[in-house]
Design an enzyme around this catalytic site. Structure first.
Site, PDB file in Angstrom:
ATOM      1  N   HIS A 162       0.842  -1.206   0.000  1.00  0.00           N
ATOM      2  CA  HIS A 162       0.000   0.000   0.000  1.00  0.00           C
ATOM      3  C   HIS A 162       0.872   1.249   0.000  1.00  0.00           C
ATOM      4  CE1 HIS A 162      -3.343   2.666   1.407  1.00  0.00           C
ATOM      5  NE2 HIS A 162      -2.342   3.261   2.048  1.00  0.00           N
ATOM      6  N   GLU A 163       1.906   1.271   0.834  1.00  0.00           N
ATOM      7  CA  GLU A 163       2.777   2.443   0.897  1.00  0.00           C
ATOM      8  C   GLU A 163       3.572   2.611  -0.393  1.00  0.00           C
ATOM      9  OE1 GLU A 163       2.246   4.475   3.124  1.00  0.00           O
ATOM     10  OE2 GLU A 163       1.070   3.185   4.436  1.00  0.00           O
ATOM     11  N   HIS A 191       1.496   4.362  -2.903  1.00  0.00           N
ATOM     12  CA  HIS A 191       1.527   5.815  -2.729  1.00  0.00           C
ATOM     13  C   HIS A 191       2.767   6.406  -3.392  1.00  0.00           C
ATOM     14  CE1 HIS A 191      -1.952   6.694  -0.347  1.00  0.00           C
ATOM     15  NE2 HIS A 191      -1.611   5.913   0.657  1.00  0.00           N
ATOM     16  N   GLU A 248      -6.432   6.931  -0.876  1.00  0.00           N
ATOM     17  CA  GLU A 248      -6.343   5.715  -0.066  1.00  0.00           C
ATOM     18  C   GLU A 248      -6.970   4.529  -0.788  1.00  0.00           C
ATOM     19  OE1 GLU A 248      -4.655   5.128   2.789  1.00  0.00           O
ATOM     20  OE2 GLU A 248      -3.915   7.157   2.396  1.00  0.00           O
TER      21      GLU A 248
END
Length: 349
Positions: free
Chosen positions: A130-131, A134, A204
């Site tokens: 997930h990071e 980003h 998100e």
């Protein structure tokens, strides 16, 4: 479309910053605020990773000091065709993580000790993927810039209120100065917060979906989110409470109170995020790996290595998140229909 929307929102925040400057010093104050906004953005662009990492006392690790954690990040970065980011650990019992940096070549990821202790290797992989999403989407720069401007707007709002009161008492302006100060103190920071929310919530969902693609199994991230949301808000995060403008950078809102599922939160409802990941898992069906071998490495938390997939599939309807998450689902149902539609539309995108 997302790039254009983000640019417009950042422009609005800069204009809001200038408006507060006008309340303080008229046209001259507005020009000074514009110059300050430009300076803050320039400084944040070159120093965003150092600012946040130093703020949270993050310590850098490598393949020797934290071999499994580092290998997870390295393997995922290769799968995403991203440069190897710097890897950090934050000494905090609250399970959480964030990414920072102005571009993929100068990026860093950080996980708390609480996250590494409570999650399995696969769940950590879901969070790190997930990071990395980003970083791939270059959200880290946008999130840092909005945090910097929002913090500056709040600071100027307090200053404007003080200066407005001073002008009112000294110039007998019949309350005009104080009224302007009140607007700057309450309205400007609130508007800045709404802009942060508009940027963060959409990103998100996108990072969840792309992160699931990077790690290969959406249920890893879904399981991680359920564990973090279930226990994260019971642990006080002193640095985050002192710097609330950085809350949107974390995978789950680190602030106490109603937390990540408040109507005025920087994050979407965790139950909605997990539901979207479950739908993505259904789309992938048999193509998902159940393990990548990280749990077999030495010095990681083998006791958490097996995910309860059946329990996870019931998570949106049961008490897996505790009372806080159940109340969050009820608040979502009570929202106006247009807002529920927006949330569902984002989760599908």
């Amino acid at each position: 479309m997302n790039i254009m929307r983000t640019a417009m929102l950042l422009a609005f925040m800069t204009a809001l910053f200038m408006g507060v400057g006008y309340l303080i010093g008229g046209s001259n104050g507005m020009v000074i605020a514009l110059l300050m906004a430009g300076g803050l953005n320039f400084f944040s662009y070159w120093n965003s990773d150092k600012i946040v990492l130093n703020m949270y006392g993050a310590r850098k690790v490598d393949q020797h000091s934290s071999p499994v954690y580092y290998k997870i990040v390295s393997d995922l970065a290769q799968r995403a065709s991203l440069p190897q980011p710097k890897v950090y650990i934050i000494d905090s019992a609250q399970p959480n993580a964030f990414a920072t940096g102005r571009n993929p070549q100068n990026a860093a990821v950080a996980a708390s000790t609480g996250l590494l202790e409570q999650l399995s290797a696969e769940e950590v992989a879901g969070v790190m993927a997930h990071e990395l999403a980003h970083i791939e989407h270059r959200d880290t720069l946008t999130m840092t810039l909005t945090a910097t401007i929002a913090g500056a707007i709040s600071m100027l709002g307090n200053f404007a209120f003080f200066m407005g009161g001073q002008r009112n008492s000294s110039e007998h302006s019949h309350g005009a100065g104080a009224l302007g100060g009140l607007i700057a103190l309450f309205v400007a920071p609130f508007a800045a917060m709404l802009v942060q929310m508009a940027i963060s919530r959409t990103r998100e969902y996108a990072a969840d979906r792309r992160g699931a693609e990077i790690c290969g199994n959406p249920l890893w991230l879904a399981s991680a989110l359920s564990k973090i949301a279930g226990g994260g808000h019971t642990v006080y995060n002193e640095e985050a409470e002192h710097n609330p403008a950085t809350a949107h950078m974390f995978i789950i809102n680190p602030l106490k109170g109603e937390g990540a599922d408040s109507l005025f939160s920087t994050h979407p409802a965790t139950a909605n995020r997990i539901a979207a990941l479950r739908r993505q898992a259904e789309e992938m069906k048999g193509a998902m790996p159940k393990s990548m071998g990280w749990s077999e490495e030495e010095n990681f938390h083998k006791k958490n290595s097996n995910l309860d997939y059946d329990g996870l599939n019931r998570s949106a309807q049961t008490s897996i998140f505790g009372n806080q998450e159940n109340n969050a689902v009820q608040r979502i149902k009570k929202r106006p229909s247009w807002l529920r539609y927006e949330d569902s539309k984002r989760s599908r995108s």
